[in-house]
Design a protein around this motif. Structure first.
Motif, short mmCIF file in Angstrom:
data_model
loop_
_atom_site.label_atom_id
_atom_site.label_comp_id
_atom_site.label_asym_id
_atom_site.label_seq_id
_atom_site.Cartn_x
_atom_site.Cartn_y
_atom_site.Cartn_z
N GLU A 72 -18.98 -75.73 -1.28
CA GLU A 72 -18.71 -77.17 -1.15
C GLU A 72 -17.32 -77.56 -1.62
N HIS A 73 -16.83 -76.91 -2.66
CA HIS A 73 -15.62 -77.42 -3.32
C HIS A 73 -14.39 -76.53 -3.25
N VAL A 74 -14.53 -75.25 -2.96
CA VAL A 74 -13.40 -74.33 -3.06
C VAL A 74 -12.89 -73.95 -1.67
N PRO A 75 -11.62 -74.20 -1.37
CA PRO A 75 -11.05 -73.79 -0.08
C PRO A 75 -11.10 -72.28 0.09
N ARG A 76 -11.15 -71.84 1.32
CA ARG A 76 -11.30 -70.41 1.59
C ARG A 76 -10.05 -69.60 1.30
N ASP A 77 -8.91 -70.28 1.07
CA ASP A 77 -7.72 -69.51 0.71
C ASP A 77 -7.61 -69.28 -0.79
N VAL A 78 -8.62 -69.70 -1.54
CA VAL A 78 -8.69 -69.43 -2.98
C VAL A 78 -9.59 -68.22 -3.20
N THR A 79 -9.06 -67.19 -3.84
CA THR A 79 -9.85 -66.00 -4.15
C THR A 79 -10.87 -66.32 -5.24
N VAL A 80 -12.09 -65.84 -5.05
CA VAL A 80 -13.17 -66.09 -6.01
C VAL A 80 -13.61 -64.75 -6.60
N THR A 81 -13.58 -64.65 -7.93
CA THR A 81 -14.04 -63.44 -8.60
C THR A 81 -15.38 -63.74 -9.28
N VAL A 82 -16.26 -62.74 -9.30
CA VAL A 82 -17.62 -62.93 -9.79
C VAL A 82 -17.85 -61.99 -10.97
N THR A 83 -18.17 -62.54 -12.13
CA THR A 83 -18.32 -61.75 -13.34
C THR A 83 -19.58 -60.88 -13.30
N ALA A 84 -19.59 -59.90 -14.19
CA ALA A 84 -20.77 -59.04 -14.38
C ALA A 84 -21.21 -59.17 -15.83
N SER A 85 -22.52 -59.26 -16.05
CA SER A 85 -23.02 -59.41 -17.41
C SER A 85 -24.24 -58.53 -17.64
N PRO A 86 -24.41 -58.05 -18.87
CA PRO A 86 -25.60 -57.25 -19.17
C PRO A 86 -26.88 -58.00 -18.93
N ALA A 87 -26.87 -59.32 -19.19
CA ALA A 87 -28.10 -60.10 -19.05
C ALA A 87 -28.56 -60.20 -17.61
N ARG A 88 -27.63 -60.27 -16.68
CA ARG A 88 -28.00 -60.48 -15.28
C ARG A 88 -27.85 -59.23 -14.42
N GLY A 89 -27.07 -58.26 -14.89
CA GLY A 89 -26.94 -56.99 -14.19
C GLY A 89 -25.99 -57.07 -13.01
N LEU A 90 -25.60 -55.89 -12.51
CA LEU A 90 -24.67 -55.82 -11.39
C LEU A 90 -25.27 -56.34 -10.10
N ALA A 91 -26.58 -56.24 -9.96
CA ALA A 91 -27.22 -56.70 -8.72
C ALA A 91 -26.94 -58.18 -8.48
N SER A 92 -26.97 -58.97 -9.55
CA SER A 92 -26.69 -60.41 -9.42
C SER A 92 -25.25 -60.64 -9.00
N THR A 93 -24.32 -59.89 -9.60
CA THR A 93 -22.90 -60.00 -9.24
C THR A 93 -22.69 -59.67 -7.77
N LEU A 94 -23.26 -58.57 -7.32
CA LEU A 94 -23.08 -58.13 -5.94
C LEU A 94 -23.73 -59.08 -4.95
N ASP A 95 -24.88 -59.63 -5.32
CA ASP A 95 -25.55 -60.58 -4.43
C ASP A 95 -24.70 -61.83 -4.22
N VAL A 96 -24.18 -62.39 -5.32
CA VAL A 96 -23.33 -63.58 -5.20
C VAL A 96 -22.06 -63.26 -4.42
N ALA A 97 -21.45 -62.11 -4.70
CA ALA A 97 -20.23 -61.71 -3.98
C ALA A 97 -20.50 -61.58 -2.49
N GLU A 98 -21.60 -60.96 -2.14
CA GLU A 98 -21.95 -60.76 -0.74
C GLU A 98 -22.15 -62.10 -0.03
N ARG A 99 -22.82 -63.03 -0.69
CA ARG A 99 -23.08 -64.34 -0.08
C ARG A 99 -21.79 -65.15 0.08
#
Length: 290
Positions: free
Chosen positions: A33-60
C-alpha cells in the motif's frame, strides 16, 4: 565540497533507499500500500519466527513486484540440504540479493556458527545470486571488539558485494568508522543504517510480537535508542541524515546509500522520505547559480 553537492547526494540516497521490515503478518499489505516498487525492501530473520517466515514474506513481496532482500541468519540454517532448499526457493521467485548475518541464537541449528561459514558454503554451492550483503558495526558490538568486526568484514569481503551498517545515531561516529573500514582495505559499498521516524509506543507493540528475548538483545546492541525515542515528539531522522551528507557526497567513502530500519512503520517512513525530498528540492532551488 560544496553544499549543493551534499544536498544532491542526500537526495540521491533517498531516491533509492532500502527499507528494512520485520516479517510480521500485516507487513506485506503495508508495503504494497505505501512503498513504491523502486524502493528495495529487506526482510529480517529472527529466532522467534524462523527463516520460513522471512522467506514467505520475501516471496510474497517479490510477487508484488518489489526488489526484495531476505536476511539469511547462518545459525538458523540446519545444514547443506536446507541451504540448497533456500537458494532454490529464492531463485524460483526471482530474488537475487540476500543479506547474510550470524543470527542471535545462542546455539546454531546446524553447522554454520557465523556468517563467514554460511557465505563459504553458499559459494561452494554456486549460489548464482547477484548481490550478497554483510553487516558492519559503526558503534561497539556488545560482545566483539571493533578490530575483530572490521577484520571479519575483511575475511568476508571476497564473498560479498556490499555492507549494511547497524543503527547509529551519530554521523561523526559513522564517518570515522567508514574511514577505518577503508583504511583496512575493505572497499565494498556501504549502505548506512538509519532509524526511521518511530515512537516508543510503536516499538513496544512490535516488541510483544517479535518476542521479549529478541527485544532485549536489540536493546543491548543499541543502548542509545531508548533516550532518543523518549524525546518529546519522538525521534526524527532528519538531523542524522543531514549529518551524513559529507560522507554520502565523498566518493572516497563509497557510501552506497541509506538502509532505513522502519520497524514496520512504512507509511510514516515513506511520508518522511517524500517530505525530505521535497525539502531538499526546495533547498537546491535556492542555491546560487554560477
Amino acid at each position: 565540497m560544496g553544499r549543493a553537492a551534499e544536498v544532491e547526494a542526500v537526495a540521491q540516497a533517498l531516491r533509492r533507499p532500502r527499507y528494512e521490515v520485520l516479517p510480521l503478518g500485516d507487513v506485506v499489505d503495508l508495503v504494497a500500500e505505501h512503498v513504491p516498487r523502486d524502493v528495495t525492501v529487506t526482510v529480517t530473520a529472527s529466532p522467534a519466527r524462523g527463516l520460513a517466515s522471512t522467506l514467505d514474506v520475501a516471496e510474497r513481496l517479490a510477487a508484488h513486484g518489489h526488489r526484495v532482500v531476505p536476511h539469511l541468519a547462518a545459525r538458523l540454517v540446519t545444514g547443506e540440504a536446507h541451504l540448497k532448499e533456500i537458494l532454490e526457493r529464492l531463485r524460483g521467485c526471482g530474488i537475487g540479493d540476500v543479506f547474510v548475518i550470524a543470527g542471535d541464537t545462542r546455539e546454531p541449528a546446524g553447522p554454520f556458527g557465523g556468517a563467514l561459514d554460511l557465505l563459504a558454503a553458499m559459494a561452494d554451492l554456486g549460489h548464482r545470486l547477484d548481490e550478497v550483503g554483510i553487516a558492519g558495526y559503526p558503534e561497539r558490538h556488545p560482545f566483539i571488539h571493533d578490530d575483530i568486526t572490521i577484520q571479519a568484514m575483511w575475511d568476508k569481503r571476497r564473498f560479498a558485494t556490499y555492507i549494511v551498517s547497524q543503527l547509529c545515531f551519530h554521523p561523526r561516529v559513522v564517518a570515522a568508522w567508514v574511514h577505518r573500514v577503508r583504511r583496512r582495505g575493505v572497499d565494498l559499498p556501504i549502505h548506512v543504517g538509519v532509524p526511521a521516524p518511530v515512537d516508543a509506543a510503536r516499538l513496544l507493540r512490535i516488541s510483544t510480537r517479535i518476542g521479549i528475548g529478541e527485544s532485549a538483545r536489540f536493546a543491548r546492541r543499541h543502548t542509545g535508542w531508548l533516550p532518543q525515542l523518549l524525546r518529546a515528539g519522538g525521534y526524527r531522522p532528519g538531523r542524522l541524515v543531514d549529518g551524513l551528507a559529507a560522507s554520502l557526497a565523498d566518493p572516497a567513502c563509497r557510501v552506497g546509500g541509506l538502509h532505513v530500519y522502519t520497524f514496520n512503520e512504512v507509511a510514516r517512513t515513506e511520508r518522511w522520505r517524500q517530505e525530505t525530498l521535497g525539502r531538499l528540492g526546495a533547498a537546491a532551488d535556492k542555491e546560487p547559480r554560477e
